[in-house]
Design a protein around this motif. Structure first.
Motif: not given
Length: 233
Positions: A69-76
């Motif tokens: 599970t891939i979660t809570n990411g914030t790329g800019t």
């Protein structure tokens, strides 16, 4: 997980036990397999500190991410570079990884023009199979996924309940030639055109694709095509 990647060489496998790993990982050009014990119980939490997983160093088709599970990411979004970095997974620079048997949820890139809540892909040809992408958000295009100048193969992918402020609440394609097989795009919401699929200057091959119950505040709640786009079904 990153330590395992750092000490690996091409053709190695990094096997990850069930648990929650608060980190952001980068394949760093290594053509390896990174495999979790089970996608429901093996979680990579990006801790709102950038993209959770990055492929941007020429990884080929033998680079595999599976069972997470891939979660809570914030790329800019970087205005000076005119460059997007996806919230969950970022793929760029002719990277051709395989993403299999994963859940990608609750990711959101930052910046007014940020695209690709779950996955942002530029100039790459990934294979994405048996993946659920939901509850992601992007301020601009591609609430679930955004592809530009890319030729992805999507097999058995469910894209649902994603939102965005631009085009393509579910999936956005621009200058791309994707192949879609056994895909469901449903329940996505868009502030722009094409809440299900937004397709710009692209040729899209579709087989067994369902686009349903998507809502746009602009036009084309299902599929929006423009700029010479073509659907082959």
């Amino acid at each position: 997980i990153q330590s395992g990647i750092n000490f690996s060489s091409d053709a190695d496998s990094v096997t990850v036990a069930a648990g929650t790993y608060v980190e952001n990982i980068d394949f760093r050009g290594r053509n390896i397999k990174v495999v979790g014990a089970d996608r429901e119980t093996t979680i990579i939490d990006g801790d709102s500190s950038g993209s959770v997983v990055t492929f941007d160093s020429g990884e080929d088709s033998t680079a595999v991410l599976s069972g997470f599970t891939i979660t809570n990411g914030t790329g800019t979004y970087f205005v000076n570079l005119n460059s997007n970095v996806g919230g969950g997974i970022y793929i760029s620079n002719s990277s051709n990884p395989a993403i299999k048997n994963c859940i990608i949820d609750n990711n959101s890139p930052t910046g007014l023009n940020a695209a690709g809540g779950g996955i942002c892909c530029n100039n790459s040809n990934p294979t994405i199979s048996h993946v659920d992408i939901f509850n992601n958000f992007s301020p601009d295009n591609g609430g679930g996924m955004s592809f530009e100048a890319s030729n992805p193969v999507l097999n058995n992918v469910h894209v649902y309940n994603n939102t965005n402020g631009g085009w393509g609440g579910g999936i956005y394609f621009a200058s791309s030639n994707p192949l879609l097989n056994n895909i469901v795009v449903s329940g996505n919401n868009s502030g722009g055109d094409g809440s299900g699929l937004a397709i710009r200057v692209s040729v899209v091959e579709m087989q067994n694709v369902t686009v349903a119950d998507n809502v746009s505040t602009s036009s084309a709640g299902g599929i929006h095509l423009w700029g010479g786009s073509t659907l082959n079904m």
